[in-house]
Design a protein around this motif. Structure first.
Motif, PDB file in Angstrom:
ATOM      1  N   THR A   1       6.002  24.058   6.042  1.00  0.00           N
ATOM      2  CA  THR A   1       5.002  24.263   6.372  1.00  0.00           C
ATOM      3  C   THR A   1       4.175  23.132   6.578  1.00  0.00           C
ATOM      4  OG1 THR A   1       4.417  26.243   5.115  1.00  0.00           O
ATOM      5  CG2 THR A   1       2.467  25.037   6.346  1.00  0.00           C
ATOM      6  N   ASP A   2       3.984  22.512   7.761  1.00  0.00           N
ATOM      7  CA  ASP A   2       3.689  21.400   7.840  1.00  0.00           C
ATOM      8  C   ASP A   2       2.976  21.380   8.906  1.00  0.00           C
ATOM      9  OD1 ASP A   2       3.500  18.648   8.714  1.00  0.00           O
ATOM     10  OD2 ASP A   2       5.051  17.961   7.511  1.00  0.00           O
ATOM     11  N   VAL A   3       1.624  20.835   8.808  1.00  0.00           N
ATOM     12  CA  VAL A   3       0.094  21.011  10.180  1.00  0.00           C
ATOM     13  C   VAL A   3       0.800  19.893  10.599  1.00  0.00           C
ATOM     14  CG1 VAL A   3      -0.886  23.024   9.270  1.00  0.00           C
ATOM     15  CG2 VAL A   3      -1.387  20.227   8.171  1.00  0.00           C
ATOM     16  N   THR A   4       1.406  18.797  10.362  1.00  0.00           N
ATOM     17  CA  THR A   4       0.969  17.337  11.072  1.00  0.00           C
ATOM     18  C   THR A   4       2.399  16.914  11.722  1.00  0.00           C
ATOM     19  OG1 THR A   4       2.004  16.303   8.918  1.00  0.00           O
ATOM     20  CG2 THR A   4      -0.674  16.493   9.705  1.00  0.00           C
ATOM     21  N   GLY A   5       3.478  18.032  11.987  1.00  0.00           N
ATOM     22  CA  GLY A   5       4.241  18.193  13.299  1.00  0.00           C
ATOM     23  C   GLY A   5       5.654  17.517  12.418  1.00  0.00           C
TER      24      GLY A   5
ATOM     25  N   GLN B   1     -14.688  28.340   6.356  1.00  0.00           N
ATOM     26  CA  GLN B   1     -14.030  27.686   5.836  1.00  0.00           C
ATOM     27  C   GLN B   1     -14.432  26.532   4.869  1.00  0.00           C
ATOM     28  OE1 GLN B   1     -13.626  26.519   9.953  1.00  0.00           O
ATOM     29  NE2 GLN B   1     -12.067  26.310   9.814  1.00  0.00           N
ATOM     30  N   LEU B   2     -15.569  26.784   4.417  1.00  0.00           N
ATOM     31  CA  LEU B   2     -16.063  25.822   3.074  1.00  0.00           C
ATOM     32  C   LEU B   2     -15.037  25.899   1.972  1.00  0.00           C
ATOM     33  CD1 LEU B   2     -19.571  25.858   3.017  1.00  0.00           C
ATOM     34  CD2 LEU B   2     -18.908  24.108   3.237  1.00  0.00           C
ATOM     35  N   ALA B   3     -14.957  27.099   1.533  1.00  0.00           N
ATOM     36  CA  ALA B   3     -14.202  27.345   0.082  1.00  0.00           C
ATOM     37  C   ALA B   3     -12.429  26.523   0.276  1.00  0.00           C
ATOM     38  CB  ALA B   3     -13.739  29.141   0.075  1.00  0.00           C
ATOM     39  N   GLY B   4     -12.538  26.378   1.350  1.00  0.00           N
ATOM     40  CA  GLY B   4     -11.498  25.941   2.384  1.00  0.00           C
ATOM     41  C   GLY B   4     -10.398  25.042   2.141  1.00  0.00           C
ATOM     42  N   LEU B   5     -12.237  24.145   2.651  1.00  0.00           N
ATOM     43  CA  LEU B   5     -12.661  22.838   2.733  1.00  0.00           C
ATOM     44  C   LEU B   5     -12.420  21.930   0.497  1.00  0.00           C
ATOM     45  CD1 LEU B   5     -13.272  19.194   3.918  1.00  0.00           C
ATOM     46  CD2 LEU B   5     -15.468  20.236   3.674  1.00  0.00           C
TER      47      LEU B   5
ATOM     48  N   VAL C   1       0.456  -0.980   0.337  1.00  0.00           N
ATOM     49  CA  VAL C   1      -0.095  -0.033  -0.346  1.00  0.00           C
ATOM     50  C   VAL C   1       0.863   1.290  -0.143  1.00  0.00           C
ATOM     51  CG1 VAL C   1      -2.093   1.436   1.345  1.00  0.00           C
ATOM     52  CG2 VAL C   1      -2.035  -1.226   1.637  1.00  0.00           C
ATOM     53  N   VAL C   2       0.519   2.484  -1.081  1.00  0.00           N
ATOM     54  CA  VAL C   2       1.732   3.303  -1.058  1.00  0.00           C
ATOM     55  C   VAL C   2       0.186   4.416   0.467  1.00  0.00           C
ATOM     56  CG1 VAL C   2       2.781   5.063  -1.671  1.00  0.00           C
ATOM     57  CG2 VAL C   2       2.619   2.607  -2.839  1.00  0.00           C
ATOM     58  N   VAL C   3       0.803   5.877   0.526  1.00  0.00           N
ATOM     59  CA  VAL C   3       0.410   6.551   1.095  1.00  0.00           C
ATOM     60  C   VAL C   3       1.291   7.599   0.867  1.00  0.00           C
ATOM     61  CG1 VAL C   3       0.092   7.799   2.833  1.00  0.00           C
ATOM     62  CG2 VAL C   3      -0.710   5.715   3.087  1.00  0.00           C
ATOM     63  N   HIS C   4       0.507   9.490   0.233  1.00  0.00           N
ATOM     64  CA  HIS C   4       2.071   9.728   0.348  1.00  0.00           C
ATOM     65  C   HIS C   4       1.628  10.492   0.707  1.00  0.00           C
ATOM     66  CE1 HIS C   4      -1.102  12.317  -2.911  1.00  0.00           C
ATOM     67  NE2 HIS C   4      -1.320  10.985  -3.285  1.00  0.00           N
ATOM     68  N   GLY C   5       2.724  12.252   1.186  1.00  0.00           N
ATOM     69  CA  GLY C   5       1.895  13.065   2.238  1.00  0.00           C
ATOM     70  C   GLY C   5       1.432  14.252   1.169  1.00  0.00           C
ATOM     71  N   ALA C   6       1.039  15.842   1.298  1.00  0.00           N
ATOM     72  CA  ALA C   6       0.870  16.772   1.004  1.00  0.00           C
ATOM     73  C   ALA C   6       1.698  18.063   0.038  1.00  0.00           C
ATOM     74  CB  ALA C   6      -0.575  17.461   2.044  1.00  0.00           C
ATOM     75  N   GLY C   7       2.438  18.289   0.829  1.00  0.00           N
ATOM     76  CA  GLY C   7       3.700  18.914   0.776  1.00  0.00           C
ATOM     77  C   GLY C   7       2.490  20.568   1.007  1.00  0.00           C
ATOM     78  N   PRO C   8       2.699  21.111  -0.018  1.00  0.00           N
ATOM     79  CA  PRO C   8       1.990  22.742  -0.236  1.00  0.00           C
ATOM     80  C   PRO C   8       0.224  22.573  -0.959  1.00  0.00           C
ATOM     81  CG  PRO C   8       5.069  22.664  -1.042  1.00  0.00           C
ATOM     82  CD  PRO C   8       4.766  21.625  -0.825  1.00  0.00           C
ATOM     83  N   PHE C   9       0.808  21.438  -1.208  1.00  0.00           N
ATOM     84  CA  PHE C   9      -0.731  20.681  -2.194  1.00  0.00           C
ATOM     85  C   PHE C   9      -2.139  20.717  -0.717  1.00  0.00           C
ATOM     86  CE2 PHE C   9       1.833  19.696  -5.401  1.00  0.00           C
ATOM     87  CZ  PHE C   9       0.934  19.726  -6.411  1.00  0.00           C
ATOM     88  N   GLY C  10      -1.583  20.375   0.286  1.00  0.00           N
ATOM     89  CA  GLY C  10      -2.441  20.065   1.397  1.00  0.00           C
ATOM     90  C   GLY C  10      -1.336  21.387   2.890  1.00  0.00           C
ATOM     91  N   HIS C  11      -1.299  21.288   3.024  1.00  0.00           N
ATOM     92  CA  HIS C  11      -0.832  22.405   4.392  1.00  0.00           C
ATOM     93  C   HIS C  11      -1.002  23.411   4.293  1.00  0.00           C
ATOM     94  CE1 HIS C  11       1.131  18.556   6.617  1.00  0.00           C
ATOM     95  NE2 HIS C  11       2.155  18.205   4.933  1.00  0.00           N
ATOM     96  N   ASN C  12      -0.319  24.031   3.452  1.00  0.00           N
ATOM     97  CA  ASN C  12      -0.765  25.408   3.209  1.00  0.00           C
ATOM     98  C   ASN C  12      -1.337  26.370   2.764  1.00  0.00           C
ATOM     99  OD1 ASN C  12       1.904  24.811   2.116  1.00  0.00           O
ATOM    100  ND2 ASN C  12       2.470  26.417   1.616  1.00  0.00           N
TER     101      ASN C  12
ATOM    102  N   LYS D   1      -2.968  25.574   6.437  1.00  0.00           N
ATOM    103  CA  LYS D   1      -3.589  26.113   7.186  1.00  0.00           C
ATOM    104  C   LYS D   1      -3.953  28.005   7.699  1.00  0.00           C
ATOM    105  CE  LYS D   1       0.200  27.691  10.594  1.00  0.00           C
ATOM    106  NZ  LYS D   1      -0.514  26.473  11.231  1.00  0.00           N
ATOM    107  N   LYS D   2      -3.976  28.278   6.235  1.00  0.00           N
ATOM    108  CA  LYS D   2      -4.910  29.637   5.434  1.00  0.00           C
ATOM    109  C   LYS D   2      -6.096  29.476   5.778  1.00  0.00           C
ATOM    110  CE  LYS D   2      -5.842  31.914   1.267  1.00  0.00           C
ATOM    111  NZ  LYS D   2      -6.427  31.658  -0.251  1.00  0.00           N
ATOM    112  N   TYR D   3      -6.652  28.134   5.737  1.00  0.00           N
ATOM    113  CA  TYR D   3      -8.021  28.047   6.126  1.00  0.00           C
ATOM    114  C   TYR D   3      -8.345  27.758   7.525  1.00  0.00           C
ATOM    115  CZ  TYR D   3      -9.296  29.327   1.454  1.00  0.00           C
ATOM    116  OH  TYR D   3      -9.410  29.885   0.254  1.00  0.00           O
TER     117      TYR D   3
END
Ligand SMILES: Nc1ncnc2c1ncn2[C@@H]1O[C@H](COP(=O)(O)OP(=O)(O)O)[C@@H](O)[C@H]1O
Ligand SMILES: [Mg+2]
Length: 264
Positions: free
Chosen positions: A215-219, A75-79, A48-59, A62-64
């Motif tokens: 930027t990494d919201v998951t630490g 926050q709906l637009a952000g979601l 199984v492969v899982v990939h991270g988000a990088g700037p496609f997600g974290h930024n 954070k913004k929203y």
């Protein structure tokens, strides 16, 4: 049944995370895709492969303020935007794997599971198992999931990978990031940081770990270790390797002890 390995490809490897740009780092991604293909050809195992988000997600998260849950409709637009962005990244990862000859099929974590205060309370692992038994390599990612307490929460790839490893009784989790493995402190800040080639799950609590400089919201590394503590203490082997150095992901998949190797 043949061995199962869960591989997490970090956002720091697959995207231009350091520059903060939502772009694919195709040279890394395509190379890792062919290392995966090479390993699957040489050895009979499920994956199984899982990939991270990088700037496609974290930024965007954070913004929203989506890392703090969902509290108002602004926050709906952000979601919507984050989910679209993650699906685009996932499409590109699957495309790279398919082009390399891997039988990769996406699965969407936000359509497969439910969180409660950030913890997984339900996940459709049977579907992943079923597809794997057909010979498919399922590809998931860090995603925004429904959360019973917070409305929505981030399910990080760092947490999803060891969770799946435990549920699917995987032998090993391999995390590919932009560092060689675990050091005594952040090697990007501390020039004296000592590389730790092998650790026992009991050592993990005593490490001096910090987050990510991007930027990494998951630490960052701290988040990774917290997320994989359970799996490691229950006997799943964990390996953290550099996804930037050619060949190491392939070697880790084949069972070589490259990077930092964590055993029970
Ligand atoms: N003790 C440590 N050993 C290794 N890396 C560390 C440590 N403490 C903090 N880090 C940081 O963790 C980062 C990796 O985490 P992260 O940026 O979240 O990667 P990914 O995008 O793969 O999830 C490294 O780039 C490094 O700066
Ligand atoms: Mg990370």
């Amino acid at each position: 049944m043949n061995d199962l390995v869960v591989l997490k490809i970090g956002g720091s490897v697959a995207t231009r995370k350091r520059e903060g740009r939502a772009e694919i780092e195709s040279s890394n991604l395509d190379r890792i895709s062919s290392e995966i293909r090479g390993a699957l050809k040489k050895k009979d195992y499920r994956m199984v492969v899982v990939h991270g988000a990088g700037p496609f997600g974290h930024n965007l998260v954070k913004k929203y303020g989506l890392d703090k849950g969902f509290s108002d409709s602004t926050q709906l637009a952000g979601l919507v935007e984050t989910r679209r962005s993650m699906e685009e990244l996932n499409y590109r990862v699957v495309e790279s794997l398919v082009n390399a000859g891997v039988n990769a099929i996406a699965f969407q974590p936000s359509a497969s599971g439910l969180l409660d205060d950030g913890r997984i309370v339900d996940f459709q692992v049977r579907l992943i198992e079923g597809f794997m038994s057909l010979g498919v390599v399922p590809i998931g990612y860090g995603d925004l999931l429904l959360d019973e307490k917070k409305g929505v929460s981030v399910l990080s790839g760092d947490y999803l990978a060891p969770y799946l490893a435990l549920k699917l009784k995987a032998r090993r989790v391999v995390l590919a990031a932009d560092v060689k493995g675990i050091y005594s402190s952040d090697p990007k800040i501390d020039g004296q940081a000592k590389f730790l080639p092998e650790l026992s799950s009991r050592d993990l609590g005593g490490l001096r770990l910090t987050g990510s400089r991007s930027t990494d919201v998951t630490g960052g590394m701290k988040g990774k270790i917290e997320a994989l503590m359970d799996a490691a203490s229950q006997g799943v082997e964990v390996q953290i390797v550099s996804g930037l150095e050619p060949g190491l992901v392939g070697k880790a998949l084949m069972g070589e002890h490259v990077g930092t190797f964590i055993r029970k």
